[in-house]
Design a protein around this motif. Sequence first.
Motif, PDB file in Angstrom:
ATOM      1  N   MET A 169       0.831  -1.210   0.000  1.00 54.84           N
ATOM      2  CA  MET A 169       0.000   0.000   0.000  1.00 54.84           C
ATOM      3  C   MET A 169       0.864   1.257   0.000  1.00 54.84           C
ATOM      4  O   MET A 169       0.550   2.236  -0.687  1.00 54.84           O
ATOM      5  N   ARG A 170       1.946   1.236   0.758  1.00 52.27           N
ATOM      6  CA  ARG A 170       2.851   2.398   0.764  1.00 52.27           C
ATOM      7  C   ARG A 170       3.462   2.600  -0.622  1.00 52.27           C
ATOM      8  O   ARG A 170       3.564   3.736  -1.105  1.00 52.27           O
ATOM      9  N   HIS A 171       3.878   1.513  -1.244  1.00 52.55           N
ATOM     10  CA  HIS A 171       4.455   1.590  -2.593  1.00 52.55           C
ATOM     11  C   HIS A 171       3.424   2.137  -3.575  1.00 52.55           C
ATOM     12  O   HIS A 171       3.734   3.016  -4.400  1.00 52.55           O
ATOM     13  N   ASN A 175       3.427   5.991  -5.537  1.00 53.41           N
ATOM     14  CA  ASN A 175       3.450   6.038  -6.996  1.00 53.41           C
ATOM     15  C   ASN A 175       2.134   6.515  -7.613  1.00 53.41           C
ATOM     16  O   ASN A 175       1.885   6.285  -8.791  1.00 53.41           O
ATOM     17  N   GLY A 176       1.313   7.167  -6.819  1.00 46.69           N
ATOM     18  CA  GLY A 176       0.143   7.843  -7.368  1.00 46.69           C
ATOM     19  C   GLY A 176      -1.134   7.034  -7.430  1.00 46.69           C
ATOM     20  O   GLY A 176      -2.131   7.498  -7.997  1.00 46.69           O
ATOM     21  N   ILE A 177      -1.143   5.839  -6.859  1.00 43.51           N
ATOM     22  CA  ILE A 177      -2.369   5.041  -6.838  1.00 43.51           C
ATOM     23  C   ILE A 177      -3.206   5.474  -5.641  1.00 43.51           C
ATOM     24  O   ILE A 177      -2.687   5.562  -4.524  1.00 43.51           O
ATOM     25  N   PRO A 178      -4.487   5.757  -5.835  1.00 48.35           N
ATOM     26  CA  PRO A 178      -5.322   6.228  -4.728  1.00 48.35           C
ATOM     27  C   PRO A 178      -5.647   5.102  -3.745  1.00 48.35           C
ATOM     28  O   PRO A 178      -6.500   4.258  -3.997  1.00 48.35           O
ATOM     29  N   THR A 179      -4.949   5.077  -2.642  1.00 46.38           N
ATOM     30  CA  THR A 179      -5.140   4.046  -1.627  1.00 46.38           C
ATOM     31  C   THR A 179      -4.940   4.683  -0.258  1.00 46.38           C
ATOM     32  O   THR A 179      -4.317   5.746  -0.149  1.00 46.38           O
ATOM     33  N   PRO A 180      -5.482   4.104   0.801  1.00 49.49           N
ATOM     34  CA  PRO A 180      -5.364   4.736   2.126  1.00 49.49           C
ATOM     35  C   PRO A 180      -3.913   4.878   2.582  1.00 49.49           C
ATOM     36  O   PRO A 180      -3.062   4.045   2.264  1.00 49.49           O
ATOM     37  N   GLU A 181      -3.665   5.925   3.352  1.00 49.96           N
ATOM     38  CA  GLU A 181      -2.340   6.101   3.949  1.00 49.96           C
ATOM     39  C   GLU A 181      -2.133   5.060   5.047  1.00 49.96           C
ATOM     40  O   GLU A 181      -3.035   4.779   5.831  1.00 49.96           O
ATOM     41  N   VAL A 182      -0.940   4.482   5.083  1.00 47.85           N
ATOM     42  CA  VAL A 182      -0.582   3.512   6.113  1.00 47.85           C
ATOM     43  C   VAL A 182       0.295   4.201   7.155  1.00 47.85           C
ATOM     44  O   VAL A 182       1.277   4.860   6.816  1.00 47.85           O
ATOM     45  N   PHE A 183      -0.058   4.030   8.443  1.00 46.44           N
ATOM     46  CA  PHE A 183       0.711   4.644   9.524  1.00 46.44           C
ATOM     47  C   PHE A 183       1.646   3.645  10.214  1.00 46.44           C
ATOM     48  O   PHE A 183       2.731   4.017  10.666  1.00 46.44           O
ATOM     49  N   ASP A 184       1.215   2.393  10.296  1.00 51.54           N
ATOM     50  CA  ASP A 184       2.044   1.404  10.982  1.00 51.54           C
ATOM     51  C   ASP A 184       1.499   0.011  10.655  1.00 51.54           C
ATOM     52  O   ASP A 184       0.352  -0.146  10.222  1.00 51.54           O
ATOM     53  N   THR A 203      -4.500   2.957 -13.838  1.00 50.05           N
ATOM     54  CA  THR A 203      -3.626   3.661 -12.896  1.00 50.05           C
ATOM     55  C   THR A 203      -2.689   2.677 -12.201  1.00 50.05           C
ATOM     56  O   THR A 203      -1.482   2.926 -12.065  1.00 50.05           O
ATOM     57  N   VAL A 204      -3.230   1.558 -11.753  1.00 49.99           N
ATOM     58  CA  VAL A 204      -2.410   0.546 -11.099  1.00 49.99           C
ATOM     59  C   VAL A 204      -1.363  -0.005 -12.072  1.00 49.99           C
ATOM     60  O   VAL A 204      -0.190  -0.188 -11.719  1.00 49.99           O
ATOM     61  N   ALA A 205      -1.761  -0.247 -13.315  1.00 49.33           N
ATOM     62  CA  ALA A 205      -0.879  -0.868 -14.306  1.00 49.33           C
ATOM     63  C   ALA A 205       0.306   0.013 -14.679  1.00 49.33           C
ATOM     64  O   ALA A 205       1.322  -0.492 -15.180  1.00 49.33           O
ATOM     65  N   ARG A 206       0.211   1.302 -14.438  1.00 48.15           N
ATOM     66  CA  ARG A 206       1.325   2.197 -14.765  1.00 48.15           C
ATOM     67  C   ARG A 206       2.480   2.061 -13.771  1.00 48.15           C
ATOM     68  O   ARG A 206       3.586   2.566 -14.017  1.00 48.15           O
ATOM     69  N   GLY A 232     -12.399  11.507  -3.841  1.00 43.41           N
ATOM     70  CA  GLY A 232     -12.276  10.609  -4.986  1.00 43.41           C
ATOM     71  C   GLY A 232     -12.236   9.154  -4.552  1.00 43.41           C
ATOM     72  O   GLY A 232     -12.214   8.841  -3.356  1.00 43.41           O
ATOM     73  N   PRO A 233     -12.208   8.236  -5.507  1.00 44.88           N
ATOM     74  CA  PRO A 233     -12.195   6.807  -5.173  1.00 44.88           C
ATOM     75  C   PRO A 233     -10.866   6.379  -4.573  1.00 44.88           C
ATOM     76  O   PRO A 233      -9.812   6.905  -4.924  1.00 44.88           O
ATOM     77  N   ARG A 234     -10.931   5.412  -3.664  1.00 42.18           N
ATOM     78  CA  ARG A 234      -9.733   4.853  -3.040  1.00 42.18           C
ATOM     79  C   ARG A 234      -9.813   3.331  -3.130  1.00 42.18           C
ATOM     80  O   ARG A 234     -10.855   2.735  -2.842  1.00 42.18           O
TER      81      ARG A 234
END
Length: 245
Positions: free
Chosen positions: A40-42, A46-55, A95-98, A132-134
């Motif tokens: 998820m961090r990666h 790299n611009g993929i809309p996904t939740p921020e990971v804290f730990d 977006t993911v494929a890029r 936006g979508p995540r």
Amino acid sequence: MRVGTLIASGHDCLVFEAGAGKVVKRSRHGRSLEQEASIMRHARRNGIPTPEVFDADGPDLLMERLEGPSLRETALRRPDRLASYGRLLAELLRTVARVRAPGWLQGAGGCPGNRLLHLDLHPANVIVTAAGPRIVDWANAARGAPGADVACTWLILATTAVPEAPVPNWQEIMLGAFLDAVDVAAARPYLRVTAARWRADRAIEPAEQAEIDAFLSGGKLWAEGGNTMNEQPGAPARYEKVRGT
């Protein structure tokens, strides 16, 4: 990790409140979520809309709390927008494929390539937020060919029953719009590979297995470039056989 009130549960994980703007995703069976957190961090870097990971610590993953319904819930409420939601899934997959997969990520069997794959992108795994979508639930992520990701979403949309659908052809409209917006020829070779992986890796109910088998052995598939779907329920559909692919 300390957690608060249970707010969601799935087959594999539970989700708990964890303070302002945060949740803890916890594996039901003790499976480590640390690799999922790294993926998820990666993706986010790299611009993929996904939740921020804290730990992340073993079976616990602390991440951003997303406010909003899933795309599935949204589509059930707004069947007049089904085609646009199908196109949104296609856009998210592009977006993911890029993004190139990290070198340490395992490859998807039978799908050689170096792109990041989600391998479970469907309406319930997209949260529609005000920003936006995540994309959520990266447990199946792997490295491989983008066509494999498209094939996975194609198979899910084509074989997953939606008994609460508000219009009879809810599934067909979303699927038709999705396939009009992706490279069907590039995805088609991975349908059987995806189905085989599901049989090996997932707890598939007999009814689901029957749907997949029917789809692959001669069930109805959307014809490439031949759909005339629009935003209205009741739009026409064209099909072709999968045999010979």
